[in-house]
Design an enzyme around this catalytic site. Structure first.
Site, PDB file in Angstrom:
ATOM      1  N   THR A   1      -0.979   0.261   6.748  1.00 40.29           N
ATOM      2  CA  THR A   1      -0.676  -0.747   5.738  1.00 40.29           C
ATOM      3  C   THR A   1      -0.491  -2.099   6.406  1.00 40.29           C
ATOM      4  OG1 THR A   1       1.009  -1.566   4.198  1.00 40.29           O
ATOM      5  CG2 THR A   1       1.748   0.020   5.851  1.00 40.29           C
TER       6      THR A   1
ATOM      7  N   ARG B   1     -13.211  -7.943  -3.421  1.00 38.78           N
ATOM      8  CA  ARG B   1     -12.690  -7.763  -2.051  1.00 38.78           C
ATOM      9  C   ARG B   1     -12.273  -6.296  -1.852  1.00 38.78           C
ATOM     10  NH1 ARG B   1      -7.555  -5.920   0.279  1.00 38.78           N
ATOM     11  NH2 ARG B   1      -7.298  -6.939   2.284  1.00 38.78           N
ATOM     12  N   VAL B   2     -12.695  -5.718  -0.755  1.00 38.84           N
ATOM     13  CA  VAL B   2     -12.287  -4.360  -0.403  1.00 38.84           C
ATOM     14  C   VAL B   2     -11.560  -4.430   0.935  1.00 38.84           C
ATOM     15  CG1 VAL B   2     -13.117  -2.058   0.228  1.00 38.84           C
ATOM     16  CG2 VAL B   2     -14.169  -3.278  -1.694  1.00 38.84           C
TER      17      VAL B   2
ATOM     18  N   THR C   1       0.880  -1.169   0.000  1.00 35.77           N
ATOM     19  CA  THR C   1       0.000   0.000   0.000  1.00 35.77           C
ATOM     20  C   THR C   1       0.910   1.209   0.000  1.00 35.77           C
ATOM     21  OG1 THR C   1      -1.878  -1.001   1.164  1.00 35.77           O
ATOM     22  CG2 THR C   1      -1.594   1.319   1.520  1.00 35.77           C
TER      23      THR C   1
HETATM   24  N1  ASP Z   1      -3.902  -2.978   3.683  1.00 37.05           N
HETATM   25  C1  ASP Z   1      -3.861  -3.353   2.300  1.00 37.05           C
HETATM   26  C2  ASP Z   1      -5.073  -4.200   2.000  1.00 37.05           C
HETATM   27  O1  ASP Z   1      -5.413  -5.052   2.806  1.00 37.05           O
HETATM   28  C3  ASP Z   1      -2.628  -4.113   1.920  1.00 37.05           C
HETATM   29  C4  ASP Z   1      -1.329  -3.581   2.489  1.00 37.05           C
HETATM   30  O2  ASP Z   1      -1.295  -2.541   3.084  1.00 37.05           O
HETATM   31  O3  ASP Z   1      -0.301  -4.215   2.316  1.00 37.05           O
HETATM   32  O4  ASP Z   1      -5.629  -4.046   0.958  1.00 37.05           O
END
Ligand code: ASP
Length: 289
Positions: A208, A185-186, A157
């Site tokens: 993240t 998916r969200v 992210t």
């Molecule tokens: N948090 C993000 C998600 O679940 C992925 C990430 O931050 O690595 O979509």
């Protein structure tokens, strides 16, 4: 008030990845946000500019370079929040918006809503003059290889938080999510209070990590609540909030600034590319611990 900014390039970063190109990308994004703050611009403009730079950089999992879902498509999530007014905007599961963070900002500033998803969000973005791309624009060979190798826990992210001269906080977050995620998916990134929070009374947060756990713990708002109701310091609030993610078996990280300009950039994953300019005006760029 001295301006402050912090950005991240995702907690799903492997120590084995050569860090130099990521350092360069972080440096460019930090400069894009910092230049605005240094000239007296707003924290909202600074976080937008920093996140746009990271979305445009194919190394990071947001905008161009986003991971593929299980159907071999890209679905992007983003959000932004203004700490002065508690206004917020977000888009989820969009497949064609070049810079999802700009669409999130348009939702905040030009619609009565907070979160638009899918085709409706794309029509809204187009109507407000934002650039749409063919799905192939977002694809890179490295992300395709990750999908073909069926990589587990392959995610990332980008995000930014800033405090401007006028003491206003803002936060923004943008992601492609997880490689091989189910279509539709969200994650936490477009959910205000989970992946993003900004409130001048407490702090600005961009998270993240394992999005489902950030959703279940309302992580970004949890950091603010620990400061606001719990009277914890920012570093302690950030650590406690992340500990809840670890207890649920996940990992992640965040960047946060409180209303006085203190910074916290903790993570409990292998590494988290991150960069900041603190109250001392010094620029720092780091990948690992
Ligand atoms: N948090 C993000 C998600 O679940 C992925 C990430 O931050 O690595 O979509």
């Amino acid at each position: 008030m001295k301006p402050v900014i912090a950005i991240h390039g995702g907690a799903g970063f492997s120590r084995k990845t050569p860090p130099q190109p990521y350092r360069a990308g972080l440096g460019r994004a930090l400069a894009a946000g910092w230049d605005i703050l240094a000239r007296g611009g707003t924290s909202l403009d600074a976080v937008s500019a920093a996140v746009v730079a990271l979305e445009d950089d194919a190394l990071f999992n947001a905008g161009r370079g986003a991971v593929f879902n299980a159907a071999g498509e890209h679905e992007l999530d983003a959000s932004i929040m203004d700490g002065a007014t508690l206004r917020a905007g977000a888009v989820a599961a969009v497949a064609r918006i070049r810079n999802p963070v700009l669409a999130a900002r348009a939702v905040m500033e030009r619609s009565p809503h907070v979160l638009l998803a899918g085709a409706g969000a794309e029509r809204f973005a187009r109507r407000h003059g934002l650039k749409l791309e063919k799905p192939s624009y977002f694809s890179t060979p490295a992300r395709l290889a990750a999908l073909r190798r069926n990589l587990k826990h392959h995610h990332g992210t980008v995000g930014a938080v800033a405090l401007d001269r006028n003491g206003n906080l803002a936060a923004a977050t943008s992601t492609g999510g997880f490689t091989g995620k189910l279509p539709g998916r969200v994650g936490d990134s477009p959910v205000i209070g989970a992946g993003t929070w900004a409130d001048n009374a407490t702090c600005a947060v961009s998270g993240t990590g394992h999005g489902e756990l950030f959703l279940r713990t309302a992580l970004a708002h949890d950091v603010a609540a620990r400061i606001g109701y719990g009277k914890q310091s920012l570093p302690s609030a950030a650590r406690s909030a992340l500990a809840a993610i670890a207890r649920l078996g996940g990992d992640g990280g965040l960047v946060a600034i409180d209303r006085r300009g203190n910074l916290a950039l903790p993570f409990n994953s292998e590494a988290m590319p991150r960069a900041c300019v603190g109250r001392d005006g010094k620029q720092r760029v780091r990948i690992g611990a």
